[in-house]
Design an enzyme around this catalytic site. Structure first.
Site, PDB file in Angstrom:
ATOM      1  N   LYS A 125       0.829  -1.205   0.000  1.00  0.00           N
ATOM      2  CA  LYS A 125       0.000   0.000   0.000  1.00  0.00           C
ATOM      3  C   LYS A 125       0.865   1.258   0.000  1.00  0.00           C
ATOM      4  O   LYS A 125       0.617   2.182  -0.779  1.00  0.00           O
ATOM      5  CB  LYS A 125      -0.888  -0.042   1.243  1.00  0.00           C
ATOM      6  CG  LYS A 125      -2.193   0.677   1.100  1.00  0.00           C
ATOM      7  CD  LYS A 125      -3.121   0.247   2.224  1.00  0.00           C
ATOM      8  CE  LYS A 125      -2.368   0.295   3.537  1.00  0.00           C
ATOM      9  NZ  LYS A 125      -2.915  -0.497   4.588  1.00  0.00           N
ATOM     10  N   THR A 127       3.980   1.482  -0.883  1.00  0.00           N
ATOM     11  CA  THR A 127       4.725   1.481  -2.140  1.00  0.00           C
ATOM     12  C   THR A 127       3.849   2.027  -3.278  1.00  0.00           C
ATOM     13  O   THR A 127       4.305   2.823  -4.103  1.00  0.00           O
ATOM     14  CB  THR A 127       5.193   0.041  -2.440  1.00  0.00           C
ATOM     15  OG1 THR A 127       5.940  -0.428  -1.315  1.00  0.00           O
ATOM     16  CG2 THR A 127       6.050  -0.027  -3.683  1.00  0.00           C
ATOM     17  N   ARG A 148       2.082   8.095   6.786  1.00  0.00           N
ATOM     18  CA  ARG A 148       2.334   8.000   8.226  1.00  0.00           C
ATOM     19  C   ARG A 148       3.834   7.885   8.503  1.00  0.00           C
ATOM     20  O   ARG A 148       4.586   7.391   7.674  1.00  0.00           O
ATOM     21  CB  ARG A 148       1.645   6.751   8.790  1.00  0.00           C
ATOM     22  CG  ARG A 148       0.148   6.884   8.920  1.00  0.00           C
ATOM     23  CD  ARG A 148      -0.480   5.535   9.195  1.00  0.00           C
ATOM     24  NE  ARG A 148      -0.403   4.700   8.013  1.00  0.00           N
ATOM     25  CZ  ARG A 148      -0.638   3.402   8.000  1.00  0.00           C
ATOM     26  NH1 ARG A 148      -0.927   2.772   9.114  1.00  0.00           N
ATOM     27  NH2 ARG A 148      -0.559   2.719   6.880  1.00  0.00           N
ATOM     28  N   LYS A 159      13.083  -7.336  10.975  1.00  0.00           N
ATOM     29  CA  LYS A 159      13.818  -6.506  10.033  1.00  0.00           C
ATOM     30  C   LYS A 159      12.835  -5.784   9.121  1.00  0.00           C
ATOM     31  O   LYS A 159      11.861  -6.371   8.672  1.00  0.00           O
ATOM     32  CB  LYS A 159      14.724  -7.429   9.225  1.00  0.00           C
ATOM     33  CG  LYS A 159      15.748  -6.736   8.382  1.00  0.00           C
ATOM     34  CD  LYS A 159      16.610  -7.809   7.696  1.00  0.00           C
ATOM     35  CE  LYS A 159      17.520  -7.184   6.656  1.00  0.00           C
ATOM     36  NZ  LYS A 159      18.278  -8.198   5.915  1.00  0.00           N
ATOM     37  N   ALA A 327      -3.699   1.466  13.812  1.00  0.00           N
ATOM     38  CA  ALA A 327      -4.877   1.285  12.961  1.00  0.00           C
ATOM     39  C   ALA A 327      -5.935   0.415  13.628  1.00  0.00           C
ATOM     40  O   ALA A 327      -6.979   0.172  13.048  1.00  0.00           O
ATOM     41  CB  ALA A 327      -4.474   0.694  11.620  1.00  0.00           C
ATOM     42  N   PHE A 355      -4.050  -0.965   7.331  1.00  0.00           N
ATOM     43  CA  PHE A 355      -4.759  -2.233   7.096  1.00  0.00           C
ATOM     44  C   PHE A 355      -5.529  -2.233   5.780  1.00  0.00           C
ATOM     45  O   PHE A 355      -5.264  -1.446   4.883  1.00  0.00           O
ATOM     46  CB  PHE A 355      -5.719  -2.540   8.251  1.00  0.00           C
ATOM     47  CG  PHE A 355      -5.049  -2.817   9.567  1.00  0.00           C
ATOM     48  CD1 PHE A 355      -3.772  -3.372   9.632  1.00  0.00           C
ATOM     49  CD2 PHE A 355      -5.697  -2.532  10.762  1.00  0.00           C
ATOM     50  CE1 PHE A 355      -3.178  -3.636  10.847  1.00  0.00           C
ATOM     51  CE2 PHE A 355      -5.098  -2.799  11.973  1.00  0.00           C
ATOM     52  CZ  PHE A 355      -3.837  -3.344  12.022  1.00  0.00           C
ATOM     53  N   PHE A 435       3.777  -8.656  -9.211  1.00  0.00           N
ATOM     54  CA  PHE A 435       4.834  -9.505  -8.636  1.00  0.00           C
ATOM     55  C   PHE A 435       5.474 -10.336  -9.746  1.00  0.00           C
ATOM     56  O   PHE A 435       4.837 -10.618 -10.777  1.00  0.00           O
ATOM     57  CB  PHE A 435       4.238 -10.454  -7.594  1.00  0.00           C
ATOM     58  CG  PHE A 435       4.270  -9.915  -6.192  1.00  0.00           C
ATOM     59  CD1 PHE A 435       3.550  -8.790  -5.854  1.00  0.00           C
ATOM     60  CD2 PHE A 435       5.018 -10.540  -5.198  1.00  0.00           C
ATOM     61  CE1 PHE A 435       3.563  -8.302  -4.564  1.00  0.00           C
ATOM     62  CE2 PHE A 435       5.036 -10.061  -3.900  1.00  0.00           C
ATOM     63  CZ  PHE A 435       4.311  -8.939  -3.582  1.00  0.00           C
ATOM     64  N   TRP A 464       7.119  -0.523  -8.302  1.00  0.00           N
ATOM     65  CA  TRP A 464       8.146  -1.079  -7.421  1.00  0.00           C
ATOM     66  C   TRP A 464       9.456  -1.287  -8.209  1.00  0.00           C
ATOM     67  O   TRP A 464      10.526  -0.953  -7.742  1.00  0.00           O
ATOM     68  CB  TRP A 464       7.651  -2.404  -6.835  1.00  0.00           C
ATOM     69  CG  TRP A 464       8.635  -3.061  -5.930  1.00  0.00           C
ATOM     70  CD1 TRP A 464       8.822  -2.830  -4.597  1.00  0.00           C
ATOM     71  CD2 TRP A 464       9.587  -4.054  -6.298  1.00  0.00           C
ATOM     72  NE1 TRP A 464       9.826  -3.625  -4.112  1.00  0.00           N
ATOM     73  CE2 TRP A 464      10.312  -4.380  -5.136  1.00  0.00           C
ATOM     74  CE3 TRP A 464       9.897  -4.703  -7.499  1.00  0.00           C
ATOM     75  CZ2 TRP A 464      11.330  -5.335  -5.135  1.00  0.00           C
ATOM     76  CZ3 TRP A 464      10.916  -5.649  -7.505  1.00  0.00           C
ATOM     77  CH2 TRP A 464      11.612  -5.950  -6.321  1.00  0.00           C
TER      78      TRP A 464
END
Lengths: 611, 611
Positions: A125, A127, A148, A159, A327, A355, A435, A464
């Site tokens: 989201k 990204t 945010r 990580k 959230a 979310f 993807f 991306w």
């Protein structure tokens, strides 16, 4: 099911690269952060095969970028140097009061980026928010992004940072993920000052008659520290006060974080701080921060933090990164001040909510937009082929294979979100965050389904891997949608509805539930809050983000379930009533091998292990 | 007697204006901060009588000042723009690595400002440090100032900041006294990360075999909060860990604060962090932060904070304000990095140390200078007529009247400090910080006594009322002293001396004590630390600052007393052993009517009530 996921915001939301035609035999990328390198390598094969090299990691991309001085970014947004308070060379707080005629300016169009229910497969989201912003800039629109701020504590657990990914990031990512401009530290200080003043008031005679058993104002720390969840404080003798049960939440769970993000200005902030209810007297009068005379000092601690933080994307689009409430027990959106300021500075403002759309968009609309008077022009619903297949029943291990049956079944989740968003009078568009393992047939299925069954566009996005260029089509279609005049924003329920009915409306209309359940004690609490004059507040639901239902394992679009309300919490300063429908974890712990053990500064002074 | 005073550093150290000849009948100024206005008005009568106006308060002076952009201040100190990381318009962190040939530069002369034992009458050490810096600038010297950062928590207890006073202040005072550049927040985060990693290690199986009863690493918060002094943590069930006794200190009391201030560079910081001892195993092996693999992540949190903070005095002299460790359980000086950097940038660097010279100067010499290889050229001992009269037995209420008998008796306190400072091979000079109620006869008595009995100059200073012009004479005499070649710095005791003998040497030579006392348990602890290889560390004494003895009410120069050692604490990372000789309060509380209740933002957006 506890909600620790949301502590790291979009820590799962890392998509992989574009579908590599020559790479269909490449193994499906793993889902965990740790696997990113592998995913990146697959992409790299496609992008730079001729060079024989790999595509760099997020942090390598961020470090390799040549950042523009923050004054140059500000200039793009029409922010004059006099309004800039720099924090280093690439971050500045913006004092909008120093911008001539700022309040009188017209406002640009607000675009919300939301998502299907999150799965371990990742949606992306943040990204997509960044990519869309860069895409809008590339097609010649004046655009700003409003995100945010990430929380510090979770960086040391799993990580991963929270500033986008790949070629769709906001930078400088290390500073943004660590102390940044100190906003969260200021919120921590203000929160704990109130806590200290409460115990101090009791210590010096308790003039207000506070019933110490009812003190609901805990302390906070921006750290994953399970040892602080439940403590007994004021031990050690009379000089240390009256022992009582107490505990710590992580800073993002502080009501002050929610107040900070909903306040229109400093005066509104102060008024809201004063309304915070910290407990009650023996005769059940609410005791507020104003009663404790804490409001002024808390405002002083928050004054500078309230200015929005300006940074840039990798492509130089100006972005405000400001505020970051939970959230679940809060509304999960960046600050109203940043969003509104961005709208005065740009024709298009792209923002996100926490979310999936059932929680994030609903709260964005019913809490943030309702209270701030914002009228969004369009909503982008982010989905991925992989996540939709999971919603359709595919196993995590099988997501790398084409599975049109699972994909079609999983579209039920997307479908309900599209329908839900329309209930607010906001026109939706679907962004498929591409993807590596996606196939053309899968993309085609989604596009056709969306067009034919939902009357909505589904756009394949490659930001991306390609930056803003990969989101140009999305940008053009978002502009068309926003300019189409379709939007006619309306919250889901009126202020005047009872709290119970508000919650029931959300449950039925958004979650597809058959109704609400609550025991007598909770029902009495509804009545108590109505009687105390809080009945006109919106409700803020804390439930699992992974399902429309309260059962995290129910993917797709479950219907007819009953939403059980376990507890009501009043956030009078933030201005909502939290309905807790499930376990809520407000202080996470560190994992067995925390990322902190690997984080270090290398021989070149670079931070390693943080991302 | 607890040491809460030092939490606010020099919160009592507010002198009044110059002796107003026409105002001898004006009532003695009160001692509390609240009375400042009255004192200022008396001064105002003298300074602007022709205008019929009042002299403004500290905050009014600070606000009325026209600050220079921080780049202009940096330029004065030869700091190029590339080395500046601005925090707003008037503060910057300085990256000395970006300054060409920085490490190879010669170092300027280091001047320590210290004081007699503090009394409620006030001395004004920070004010004198600033005034001397401005005085040196006025007489044409290249000069920088190096001060401690004030702590946030105490601002909300007693009214008052800690950035000098009158016309000898560092600015912008509001930011300096509040979040500033976030250094203390970074230290809080690093400290609490280690704490979280300790409990997390135990939670996940305690592979190191830590005996949880021996965990000495508490948590910290930059807040006055007595409720947190003693807590039981990890309550609430198995998921929250193993319940144990715990507690919070104020951030300035963190060993990380001391480490931060003694580290030579980032590598040294990391090495010191790794040496922190947090507890021990059942078989009494020390467990360190390095054992917990916490060092790297803590360094990452502290990396940016380690750059010194550049600000300016009201007269534009460049000042580093960086680090602020406790002056009792730590050494009470600003950072080595700031001091050394200033010495590379200016011919004269004026710095200060906490409390009176018995604690502050001794630790400055025996801990900071010893370990950092600094060789101070001169020491200024600040005294006031009023404080000396208190040391001579005058009642607080009578300080406004001339009292040559009490004054002469009180010179015993000054005398011992002068003698003590010489024991370190550092030539002293006395600065009398002028108050409204001082008389010419009192000044004359001090000057003659110092010249005739101590062989030291006593200079009347008026920097509080007149800025650097009021400290020009002091500046000229400090230069003469520093250039006189008298200085031949040597710590009081060698590294090789035993811890017991080191402490005894300080007690006899500096405090005028007859010797040490300790019970068997404490003596065993001395032996234990020697055996564990910590015998070569310097000792850091925590005792009352108000007297050479351990009895705060013994003013003047008591002799022959016995110093009782109650406890030894190891600060292996900071590199000293703390000898606790009295009650030490490491977490203050708020008073009955905390300043926080009055602090607010006024209608013009100005902070009120903080100073």
């Amino acid at each position: 099911m506890t909600h620790s996921l949301n502590l790291s915001k979009d820590r799962w939301g890392i998509p992989s690269g574009p579908a590599p035609i020559a790479l269909k035999t490449v193994a499906a990328p793993p889902f965990s952060r740790q696997g990113r390198g592998q995913r990146f390598r697959a992409v790299a094969c496609q992008r730079s095969r001729s060079l024989g090299g790999w595509m760099p990691t997020d942090i390598e991309i961020a470090r390799a970028a040549t950042l523009q001085p923050i004054a140059a970014i500000a200039d793009k947004a029409g922010i004059p140097p006099v309004a800039l308070n720099p924090y280093g060379k690439f971050i500045a707080k913006v004092d909008t009061h120093a911008i001539p005629d700022f309040d009188a300016r017209p406002e640009g169009k607000l675009i919300l980026v939301t998502a299907i229910n999150p799965t371990p497969a990742g949606e992306g989201k943040t990204t997509t928010t960044v990519g869309l912003g860069d895409g809008l800039t590339r097609i010649g629109k004046s655009c700003m992004i409003a995100l945010r701020e990430p929380s510090l504590g979770p960086c040391f657990g799993m990580k991963g940072g929270a500033a986008g990914g790949g070629y769709a990031q906001v930078v400088p990512m290390e500073q943004i993920n660590l102390h940044f401009t100190g906003d969260f530290h200021a919120i921590t200080s203000a929160h704990n000052l109130l806590a200290a003043m409460i115990d101090n008031h009791v210590y010096w005679g308790n003039g207000l008659g506070l019933d110490t058993r009812t003190i609901s104002w805990r302390r906070v720390m921006d750290m994953n520290d399970r040892a602080l969840r439940s403590v007994v404080s004021s031990l050690g003798g009379a000089g240390n006060g009256f022992p009582r049960e107490d505990g710590f939440d992580i800073t993002v769970a502080s009501e002050i974080m929610a107040i900070f993000c909903l306040a229109k200005d400093l005066d509104d902030l102060e008024a809201r701080l004063g309304r915070i209810v910290i407990g009650r007297t023996r005769d059940k009068r609410q005791v507020t921060a104003a009663d404790l005379k804490a409001t002024g000092a808390m405002s002083v601690l928050l004054r500078d933090a309230l200015m929005p933080n300006l940074v840039q994307t990798l492509e130089g689009t100006p972005a405000f990164v400001h505020g970051g409430p939970f959230a679940n027990i809060a509304h999960g959106c960046n600050s109203v001040i940043a969003t509104r300021s961005a709208m005065k500075l740009a024709d298009y403002v792209v923002t996100e909510a926490g979310f999936g759309a059932d929680l994030g968009a609903e709260k964005f609309f019913d809490i943030k937009c309702r209270k701030a008077g914002l009228k969004p022009a369009a909503a982008v619903i982010v989905a991925t082929v992989r996540a939709l297949k999971m919603h359709g029943g595919a196993a995590k291990e099988a997501l790398g294979q084409q599975d049109l049956v699972a994909l079609e079944a999983g579209l039920s989740n997307l479908t309900r979100h599209v329908i839900n968003v329309r209930k607010f009078g906001v026109p939706p568009i679907v962004a498929i965050n591409n993807f590596t393992s996606d196939t053309a047939a899968e993309h085609e299925l989604i596009r056709n389904y969306c067009r034919n069954h939902l009357g909505v566009e589904a756009v394949i996005c490659r930001h991306w891997a390609e930056g803003g260029a990969g989101a140009e089509e999305l940008a053009r279609k978002v502009v068309a949608l926003a300019e189409g005049g379709e939007a006619d924003f309306e919250p889901l329920y009126p202020d005047a509805m009872t709290l119970w009915n508000k919650l029931e409306t959300v449950a039925r209309e958004i979650y597809g539930a058959a109704g609400l359940a609550a025991d007598n004690k909770v029902r009495e609490r509804f009545a108590e809050l109505e009687a105390a004059g809080y009945g006109d507040l919106p409700v803020c639901v804390a439930k699992t983000p992974y399902s429309f239902s309260a059962d995290a394992s129910l993917r797709g679009a479950p219907s007819g379930h009953i939403v059980s309300v376990r507890e009501l919490r009043l956030s009078a300063g933030a201005g909502f009533v939290v309905a807790i429908c499930g376990d809520v974890m407000t202080m996470p712990g560190l994992p067995r091998e925390p990322a902190a053990e690997r984080i270090h500064i290398d021989a070149h002074g670079q931070i390693e292990g943080l991302f």
